[in-house]
Enzyme design. Sequence first.
Site, PDB file in Angstrom:
ATOM      1  N   THR A 109      -5.508   4.426  -0.297  1.00 39.54           N
ATOM      2  CA  THR A 109      -5.665   2.986  -0.481  1.00 39.54           C
ATOM      3  C   THR A 109      -5.508   2.555  -1.935  1.00 39.54           C
ATOM      4  O   THR A 109      -5.870   3.295  -2.867  1.00 39.54           O
ATOM      5  CB  THR A 109      -7.050   2.534   0.016  1.00 39.54           C
ATOM      6  OG1 THR A 109      -7.283   1.166  -0.337  1.00 39.54           O
ATOM      7  CG2 THR A 109      -8.161   3.380  -0.608  1.00 39.54           C
ATOM      8  N   GLU A 164      -7.318   0.504  -3.294  1.00 34.89           N
ATOM      9  CA  GLU A 164      -8.661   0.330  -3.842  1.00 34.89           C
ATOM     10  C   GLU A 164      -9.019   1.461  -4.804  1.00 34.89           C
ATOM     11  O   GLU A 164      -9.927   1.311  -5.634  1.00 34.89           O
ATOM     12  CB  GLU A 164      -9.689   0.252  -2.710  1.00 34.89           C
ATOM     13  CG  GLU A 164      -9.660  -1.039  -1.913  1.00 34.89           C
ATOM     14  CD  GLU A 164     -10.269  -2.222  -2.656  1.00 34.89           C
ATOM     15  OE1 GLU A 164     -11.119  -2.005  -3.533  1.00 34.89           O
ATOM     16  OE2 GLU A 164      -9.900  -3.373  -2.346  1.00 34.89           O
ATOM     17  N   LYS A 181     -12.202   7.632  -0.519  1.00 34.08           N
ATOM     18  CA  LYS A 181     -10.765   7.761  -0.297  1.00 34.08           C
ATOM     19  C   LYS A 181     -10.101   8.586  -1.408  1.00 34.08           C
ATOM     20  O   LYS A 181      -9.087   9.254  -1.175  1.00 34.08           O
ATOM     21  CB  LYS A 181     -10.122   6.375  -0.221  1.00 34.08           C
ATOM     22  CG  LYS A 181     -10.344   5.659   1.110  1.00 34.08           C
ATOM     23  CD  LYS A 181      -9.523   6.304   2.215  1.00 34.08           C
ATOM     24  CE  LYS A 181      -9.454   5.446   3.447  1.00 34.08           C
ATOM     25  NZ  LYS A 181      -8.556   6.001   4.477  1.00 34.08           N
TER      26      LYS A 181
END
Length: 354
Positions: free
Chosen positions: A133, A135, A161
């Site tokens: 991701t 993020e 992640k």
Amino acid sequence: MKKKALITGITGQDGSYLAEFLIKKNYIVHGIKRRSSSINTERIDYLFNDKKIQNKKLFLHYGDLSDSSNIYELIKKIKPDEIYNLAAQSHVAVSFQIPEYTAQVNAIGALRILEAIKSLNLTKKTKFYQASTSEMFGMVQEVPQTEKTPFYPRSPYAVSKLFAYWITINFREAYGIFACNGILFNHESPRRGETFVTRKISLGLVSIVKGKNKKLFLGNLDSKRDWGHTKDSVEMQWLMMQQKKPDDYVISTGQQYTVRDFIKWSCEFLGFKIKFIGKGVNETGVIDKIFIDNNYKIKEGKTIIKVHKKYFRPTEVSSLLGNSNKAKRRLGWKPKISVKQLCKEMITSDLQKF
């Protein structure tokens, strides 16, 4: 012989589109779904209820990434050619409330799959895709972000992640597994969960014009995101798995807009213009002019958007913008659906629900 794919998180937004895509590619698709007290398969029901597909091209299995033995036995039974790990506790704000569970599923879950591939001697047969991701970039160190941009995660979700990202690379280098990461920037669709901001906006505004709700409460309207359509993202995921050598790729549109922009487009597609008054937590969205009145339960001058501090994250990610030139160059991939087309599709879909 047809390829077999295993999709974790098949009942989610990404999983449903990927299952549809792979079935069209003549795959046999196996999906893992979590046991729940409520029915949560609506995104793939149209596939599973098709007699030409049910238990012929699509098979569902109960499972959970927090259960090592379950994951091991499923992979042992299916022996898939490709595994797409899309399952996650994927809500960033919620990850602050349940960080341990988020880590168990997002981080250790990926490790459990990779360890099963290794332990079952499937390293030369089974390819692995990890849904990473944007993020992970968090407090961005450069603009735009590429595969070489340093990470600076700002939430338990992003940190979990990041572990999955690096363990994927580690198993690739240590054991020769075809394992790759897709660093996905924000990808949306009418199947997006109702608590994610784009869907919250589309569904919330439709419910207001239909008289079901009076106001929509949101967080940081200044957040800038690189929004694309999930259909484009899943095509990219598949392309990554068809290469001779595994690698990691940014999946993005290369264009950036604010949450406020997405609200404005949504209002325009509904037939009215909105203006914003005030700043920060005192900002409101007011109906400025109605162009199309389809028996809407709204009027000009009405306040329909309010900012609330409870929707701000403890550590905000203010800006994400991806550079997917590597994917365009090596895979011949580029996004086909613009963010405005995406927004219109979401509004149209949610209008049909009322």
